[in-house]
Design a protein around this motif. Structure first.
Motif, short mmCIF file in Angstrom:
data_model
loop_
_atom_site.label_atom_id
_atom_site.label_comp_id
_atom_site.label_asym_id
_atom_site.label_seq_id
_atom_site.Cartn_x
_atom_site.Cartn_y
_atom_site.Cartn_z
N VAL A 210 30.06 36.67 33.23
CA VAL A 210 30.39 35.28 33.51
C VAL A 210 31.35 34.77 32.44
O VAL A 210 31.16 35.02 31.25
N SER B 210 34.30 28.17 45.05
CA SER B 210 32.94 27.76 45.36
C SER B 210 32.64 26.49 44.56
O SER B 210 32.93 26.43 43.36
N ASP C 274 32.40 36.01 37.59
CA ASP C 274 32.34 34.61 37.97
C ASP C 274 32.93 33.78 36.84
O ASP C 274 32.61 34.01 35.65
N ARG D 280 25.89 37.87 32.22
CA ARG D 280 25.08 36.78 32.76
C ARG D 280 23.62 36.83 32.33
O ARG D 280 23.06 35.83 31.87
N ALA E 20 25.82 31.53 39.15
CA ALA E 20 26.61 32.76 39.07
C ALA E 20 25.81 33.96 39.54
O ALA E 20 24.58 34.01 39.42
N GLU E 21 26.52 34.95 40.08
CA GLU E 21 25.90 36.18 40.56
C GLU E 21 26.49 37.42 39.92
O GLU E 21 25.88 38.49 39.96
N ALA E 22 27.69 37.32 39.38
CA ALA E 22 28.36 38.48 38.81
C ALA E 22 27.68 38.91 37.51
O ALA E 22 27.01 38.12 36.85
N PRO F 250 30.76 39.30 43.21
CA PRO F 250 32.11 39.36 42.66
C PRO F 250 32.13 40.13 41.35
O PRO F 250 31.10 40.29 40.68
N VAL G 245 33.08 30.00 35.47
CA VAL G 245 32.50 28.67 35.56
C VAL G 245 33.53 27.66 35.06
O VAL G 245 34.03 27.76 33.93
N TRP H 193 37.90 37.95 41.27
CA TRP H 193 36.97 37.09 40.55
C TRP H 193 36.66 35.86 41.40
O TRP H 193 37.44 35.48 42.27
N ARG H 194 35.52 35.23 41.13
CA ARG H 194 35.14 34.03 41.88
C ARG H 194 35.17 32.80 40.98
O ARG H 194 34.64 32.83 39.86
N LEU I 186 33.89 29.19 40.18
CA LEU I 186 32.77 28.29 40.43
C LEU I 186 33.11 26.94 39.81
O LEU I 186 32.99 26.74 38.60
#
Length: 238
Positions: free
Chosen positions: A85, A60, A14, A160, A80-82, A11, A16, A37-38, A40
């Motif tokens: 963050v 998620s 992310d 991140r 997270a993967e982006a 994404p 949080v 955006w994702r 979490l």
């Protein structure tokens, strides 16, 4: 011919969202996550069905059984993967769409960590005891790091990998301060921008009472007593 499969692209950002019994606030918060955006949602032991609500709304969900704001934030950062963050409270007191210019500032290389300075909207939004504790900590932070910040609010954005490299360890309410202290020790450029602070949905788990505020101040004082970290931590010093 063997089919070729590819992993979905990460994404753009992310976000949080530490969560403890926020089922009533989640629809409002998740509806304001920017497109692409994702979200979490880190469920920290909710008993009101928050995880199910978040999942139904497309977020998620990460389960973190260890109680504590810092434990939830760490679990979200680890998942997270982006590249960038963000962090935001999950109680509808802050609008995650306000993070868009924060992310742009980080992505453009103008800042390494961007924080939101909360500006209360309406009487009673930010209790006097909580505001006083925050002000005292900001002053202590200034003496410790030289950063002229006014707030240690939860709305923030950074990359991140440098965040992970800071090695944040606080599992309680000292986590937001530890992030800023270690970023300052590492030479990060930290900026702060005003954001509207709305009446939260439900009761605060940390600063809703004098006792909760005092415990948060104790947690953060402990962080301020940490030795100065090496200036290379985080890998963004220039």
């Amino acid at each position: 011919m063997k089919a070729v499969t590819t992993s979905p692209p990460p994404p753009d950002v992310d976000v949080v969202l530490p969560c403890l019994d926020e089922a009533g606030a989640l629809p409002w918060v998740l509806a304001r996550i920017p497109a692409g955006w994702r979200a979490l949602v880190v469920d920290n032991g909710s008993t009101d069905g928050s995880a199910d609500v978040a999942r139904e709304l497309g977020a998620s969900v990460i389960h973190e059984p260890r109680r504590g704001f810092g434990a939830a934030c760490r679990a979200g950062l680890t998942a997270a993967e982006a590249d960038i963050v963000c962090f935001c409270d999950c109680d509808a007191s802050l609008d995650p769409s306000l993070l868009v210019p924060f992310v742009r500032e980080v992505a453009d290389g103008r800042a390494d960590l961007v924080l939101g300075r909360r500006r209360p909207q309406g009487r009673g939004t930010w209790p006097t005891h909580a505001r006083a504790g925050n002000l005292a900590l900001a002053r202590m932070l200034r003496r410790r790091t030289g950063l002229r910040l006014h707030d240690l609010g939860p709305l923030r954005a950074a990359r991140r990998e440098p965040l992970l490299a800071l090695g944040l360890t606080d599992a309680r309410s000292g986590y937001p301060l530890q992030m800023v202290v270690r970023a300052a020790d590492a030479g990060w450029r930290v900026t702060e921008h005003d954001v509207p602070y709305l009446p939260r949905v439900g009761s605060s788990k940390v600063t809703g009472t004098w006792r909760g505020t005092w415990q948060a101040v104790r947690d953060m004082r402990r962080v301020l007593r940490e030795p100065v970290a090496p200036t290379t931590a985080g890998g963004v010093r220039r």
